[in-house]
Design an enzyme around this catalytic site. Structure first.
Site, PDB file in Angstrom:
ATOM      1  N   GLU A   1     -13.849  -0.371  16.083  1.00 36.44           N
ATOM      2  CA  GLU A   1     -14.078  -1.567  15.282  1.00 36.44           C
ATOM      3  C   GLU A   1     -13.109  -2.656  15.742  1.00 36.44           C
ATOM      4  O   GLU A   1     -11.905  -2.445  15.778  1.00 36.44           O
ATOM      5  CB  GLU A   1     -13.837  -1.243  13.803  1.00 36.44           C
TER       6      GLU A   1
ATOM      7  N   VAL B   1       2.843   0.963  -3.980  1.00 30.49           N
ATOM      8  CA  VAL B   1       1.962   0.907  -5.148  1.00 30.49           C
ATOM      9  C   VAL B   1       0.663   1.688  -4.897  1.00 30.49           C
ATOM     10  O   VAL B   1       0.217   2.477  -5.743  1.00 30.49           O
ATOM     11  CB  VAL B   1       1.665  -0.560  -5.524  1.00 30.49           C
ATOM     12  N   GLY B   2       0.063   1.492  -3.711  1.00 30.44           N
ATOM     13  CA  GLY B   2      -1.179   2.209  -3.394  1.00 30.44           C
ATOM     14  C   GLY B   2      -0.978   3.713  -3.387  1.00 30.44           C
ATOM     15  O   GLY B   2      -1.787   4.472  -3.927  1.00 30.44           O
TER      16      GLY B   2
ATOM     17  N   GLY C   1       0.820  -1.208   0.000  1.00 29.46           N
ATOM     18  CA  GLY C   1       0.000   0.000   0.000  1.00 29.46           C
ATOM     19  C   GLY C   1       0.847   1.249   0.000  1.00 29.46           C
ATOM     20  O   GLY C   1       0.545   2.211  -0.699  1.00 29.46           O
TER      21      GLY C   1
ATOM     22  N   CYS D   1     -16.979  -5.592   7.277  1.00 26.53           N
ATOM     23  CA  CYS D   1     -17.083  -4.175   7.642  1.00 26.53           C
ATOM     24  C   CYS D   1     -18.473  -3.843   8.183  1.00 26.53           C
ATOM     25  O   CYS D   1     -18.631  -2.896   8.942  1.00 26.53           O
ATOM     26  CB  CYS D   1     -16.708  -3.278   6.481  1.00 26.53           C
TER      27      CYS D   1
HETATM   28  P1  NAP Z   1      -5.589  -1.189   5.440  1.00 30.90           P
HETATM   29  O1  NAP Z   1      -4.238  -1.069   6.039  1.00 30.90           O
HETATM   30  O2  NAP Z   1      -6.487  -0.034   5.379  1.00 30.90           O
HETATM   31  O3  NAP Z   1      -5.340  -1.772   3.949  1.00 30.90           O
HETATM   32  C1  NAP Z   1      -6.331  -1.811   2.934  1.00 30.90           C
HETATM   33  C2  NAP Z   1      -5.647  -1.671   1.579  1.00 30.90           C
HETATM   34  O4  NAP Z   1      -5.017  -0.393   1.485  1.00 30.90           O
HETATM   35  C3  NAP Z   1      -4.549  -2.705   1.353  1.00 30.90           C
HETATM   36  O5  NAP Z   1      -4.523  -3.046  -0.026  1.00 30.90           O
HETATM   37  C4  NAP Z   1      -3.301  -1.931   1.728  1.00 30.90           C
HETATM   38  O6  NAP Z   1      -2.129  -2.434   1.152  1.00 30.90           O
HETATM   39  C5  NAP Z   1      -3.634  -0.554   1.177  1.00 30.90           C
HETATM   40  N1  NAP Z   1      -2.882   0.556   1.778  1.00 30.90           N
HETATM   41  C6  NAP Z   1      -2.301   0.611   3.007  1.00 30.90           C
HETATM   42  N2  NAP Z   1      -1.706   1.805   3.178  1.00 30.90           N
HETATM   43  C7  NAP Z   1      -1.907   2.524   2.050  1.00 30.90           C
HETATM   44  C8  NAP Z   1      -1.540   3.840   1.624  1.00 30.90           C
HETATM   45  N3  NAP Z   1      -0.843   4.658   2.414  1.00 30.90           N
HETATM   46  N4  NAP Z   1      -1.908   4.262   0.402  1.00 30.90           N
HETATM   47  C9  NAP Z   1      -2.627   3.463  -0.400  1.00 30.90           C
HETATM   48  N5  NAP Z   1      -3.002   2.206  -0.073  1.00 30.90           N
HETATM   49  C10 NAP Z   1      -2.659   1.745   1.154  1.00 30.90           C
HETATM   50  O7  NAP Z   1      -6.377  -2.308   6.114  1.00 30.90           O
HETATM   51  P2  NAP Z   1      -5.771  -3.617   6.745  1.00 30.90           P
HETATM   52  O8  NAP Z   1      -4.396  -3.432   7.284  1.00 30.90           O
HETATM   53  O9  NAP Z   1      -5.912  -4.630   5.713  1.00 30.90           O
HETATM   54  O10 NAP Z   1      -6.792  -3.830   7.947  1.00 30.90           O
HETATM   55  C11 NAP Z   1      -6.688  -3.043   9.129  1.00 30.90           C
HETATM   56  C12 NAP Z   1      -8.037  -2.692   9.663  1.00 30.90           C
HETATM   57  O11 NAP Z   1      -8.850  -2.163   8.624  1.00 30.90           O
HETATM   58  C13 NAP Z   1      -8.857  -3.851  10.192  1.00 30.90           C
HETATM   59  O12 NAP Z   1      -8.548  -4.163  11.499  1.00 30.90           O
HETATM   60  C14 NAP Z   1     -10.260  -3.341  10.047  1.00 30.90           C
HETATM   61  O13 NAP Z   1     -10.613  -2.558  11.148  1.00 30.90           O
HETATM   62  C15 NAP Z   1     -10.196  -2.468   8.837  1.00 30.90           C
HETATM   63  N6  NAP Z   1     -10.736  -3.117   7.655  1.00 30.90           N
HETATM   64  C16 NAP Z   1     -11.927  -2.697   7.191  1.00 30.90           C
HETATM   65  C17 NAP Z   1     -12.472  -3.278   6.068  1.00 30.90           C
HETATM   66  C18 NAP Z   1     -13.765  -2.835   5.502  1.00 30.90           C
HETATM   67  O14 NAP Z   1     -14.284  -3.492   4.626  1.00 30.90           O
HETATM   68  N7  NAP Z   1     -14.320  -1.733   5.931  1.00 30.90           N
HETATM   69  C19 NAP Z   1     -11.802  -4.315   5.431  1.00 30.90           C
HETATM   70  C20 NAP Z   1     -10.564  -4.730   5.932  1.00 30.90           C
HETATM   71  C21 NAP Z   1     -10.048  -4.099   7.026  1.00 30.90           C
HETATM   72  P3  NAP Z   1      -1.229  -3.587   1.846  1.00 30.90           P
HETATM   73  O15 NAP Z   1      -1.244  -4.667   0.855  1.00 30.90           O
HETATM   74  O16 NAP Z   1       0.131  -2.996   2.016  1.00 30.90           O
HETATM   75  O17 NAP Z   1      -1.843  -3.958   3.149  1.00 30.90           O
END
Ligand code: NAP
Ligand code: MG
Length: 472
Positions: free
Chosen positions: A380, A212-213, A209, A288
């Protein structure tokens, strides 16, 4: 079945501009959270690969946007057939990279997104791409290149709800799937290719993230970022995207309430508790929209605690209840089970459950008499932990339900008229009244800090369209 006897899923190539080619980034291992063993290996995108994917999407856009709606619908019908034909393969991949038990993997992770695809085809065929207003023609035109950034909790569904409405609208897509669960996205790319999607309309660039993100979020040739994940990363993306004023769709966290009204019958109360426990524990609690706060009349609390404890006991870890995605997530979820997280009066009403020796499992847990302002009631959890809160009246129940920075899902139980009335008062993007079923064509998205924009069906198509007024 141990991974020792299962072949690794190896994805050494990226799908960019309609071709499979080796990625320039480092390889990444994918872990199975049930066995804690490596189950797959992918190649990641380099920044050059990301540049190539954005350029391919930009180049493909004018022709795809100009394609007649009937042609795009025909493509999506072929794609739907391919998905249905490969449903078992997708379920197996999700089972391995995300850990859902096979039945959940098939029903939740595969059949639901297939229903969303079919609902999107129906919506596309009806979509008002042009309308008349006085001397104006109102045109809805696809925005251009959409970057989709998705989380690990639903590796196929979270991708489909973004990518398919965008492609239906005539936009082109660059996808960055979650690093913990990238495998389903590769199979999805193969499905698009098998359905003969033109080159450049869908491009796959796995990678972190932060690299690439972030690059996609900054890129001047990306017209919209569609993100699902955590609220903190959503804030970062919104701030970064502001530099190019690109459009942003955010689907973030939730703390969704399930409200039992004072007029609910004993049957309704029993169903409410059973359905809320099932909803909260679905996917190991990692959805979510999880109904993670059960709000009940204070004078029925004892009855609810007994019913909830009995319902929770059926979620046997390793059988009906899957693991959390990673050791890190398990640690995070366990922090909510420490004394004090639910306030001074909180009591755990489930009994100790044995966990399998391997896998990132957490005991399914119900905590009652939770303080509405405690960490447990406000944050959450993203694990199998249900909070029960007591309300003094129906108005109090509505106030408790809305006492949250989030507003994604919700449920109301009780006499139909009163329940519909309360549904209208909840500050949340979806509400199910007396067990109303998931609608694969209905708009999906959040109020407040649960996000901006809507996905799925007609509203998902509209979300990736600009609006133009032509006067004559
Ligand atoms: P996250 O860190 O928000 O990651 C979601 C996506 O965003 C992943 O593909 C991640 O890439 C990417 N990402 C991370 N940092 C970024 C940045 N600075 N710029 C652009 N893209 C970026 O979520 P997570 O670590 O998977 O989960 C953490 C928490 O998020 C969970 O505990 C939960 O509370 C919440 N969550 C919510 C949902 C929902 O549907 N609302 C779904 C999943 C999780 P990487 O491949 O590097 O991780
Ligand atoms: Mg993260």
């Amino acid at each position: 079945m141990s991974d020792g006897t299962v072949e690794l899923i190896h994805e050494p190539k990226l799908y960019i501009d309609g071709r499979w080619a080796p990625g320039g980034g480092a390889d990444l291992d994918v872990e199975n959270p049930v066995t804690e063993e490596v189950t797959g290996r992918i190649t990641q995108a380099s920044t050059d690969d990301v540049e190539a994917a954005v350029a391919a999407a930009k180049k493909a856009f004018p022709a795809w946007a100009a394609t007649p709606v009937a042609e795009r619908a025909a493509f999506l019908r072929r794609f739907s057939e391919v998905l249905k034909g490969r449903a078992d393969t997708f379920a197996d991949i999700v089972n391995r990279e995300q850990g859902s038990p096979p039945r959940v993997a098939r029903a939740l992770h595969v059949d639901t997104p297939i229903a969303v695809v079919d609902a999107t085809i129906d919506a596309l065929e009806q979509f008002p791409f042009t309308a008349e207003l006085g001397n104006s023609i109102i045109r809805r035109e696809p925005v251009g290149v959409v970057a989709a950034i998705t989380p690990w909790n639903l590796p196929l569904h979270q991708v489909v709800v973004k990518v398919v409405p965008a492609i239906a609208a005539g936009a082109t897509v660059v996808l960055k799937p979650a690093g913990l669960t990238p495998l389903a996205a590769f199979e999805l790319a193969r499905a698009f290719d098998a359905a003969r999607l033109p080159a450049g309309v869908f491009n796959l660039v796995p990678g972190s993230g932060r690299v690439v993100g972030d690059l996609l979020t900054r890129h001047p040739d990306v017209d919209q970022v569609s993100f699902t994940g955590s609220t903190p990363v959503g804030r970062t993306i919104a701030a970064t995207a502001a530099q190019t004023l690109k459009r942003v769709t955010l689907e973030l966290g939730g703390k969704s309430p399930s409200v039992v009204l004072s007029g609910a019958s004993d049957d309704q109360l029993a169903t409410a508790v059973k359905v809320t426990v099932a909803n909260c524990f679905l996917n190991g609690g990692q959805t979510c929209t999880a109904l993670s706060r059960l709000i009940v009349p204070a004078d029925r609390l004892a009855q609810v605690e007994e019913l909830a404890a009995a319902a929770a006991a059926k979620y046997v870890p390793g059988a009906r209840l899957g693991p959390l995605i990673s050791a890190e997530q398990r640690k995070e979820v366990q922090s909510f089970l420490e004394p004090g997280a639910g306030g001074a009066q909180a009591v755990t009403v489930t009994s100790q459950v044995e966990l399998p020796e391997r896998g990132y499992y957490v005991s399914p847990t119900v905590v009652s008499r939770v303080d509405p302002n405690s960490r447990l009631a406000q944050e959450e959890v993203f694990g199998p932990v249900l909070s029960i809160l007591a309300a003094g009246s129906d108005d109090d129940a509505v106030a408790l339900a809305n006492n949250s920075i989030y507003g994604l899902g919700g449920a109301v139980w009780g006499p139909d008229d009163a329940a519909l009335d309360v549904a209208a008062r909840l500050q949340t993007g979806q509400v199910d009244v007396n067990g109303g079923a998931f609608n694969p064509g209905a708009p999906f998205g959040g109020y407040k800090q649960s996000g901006t924009g809507r996905e799925i069906g007609e509203y998902g198509i509209a979300d990736v369209c600009e609006i133009k007024a032509v006067q004559r």
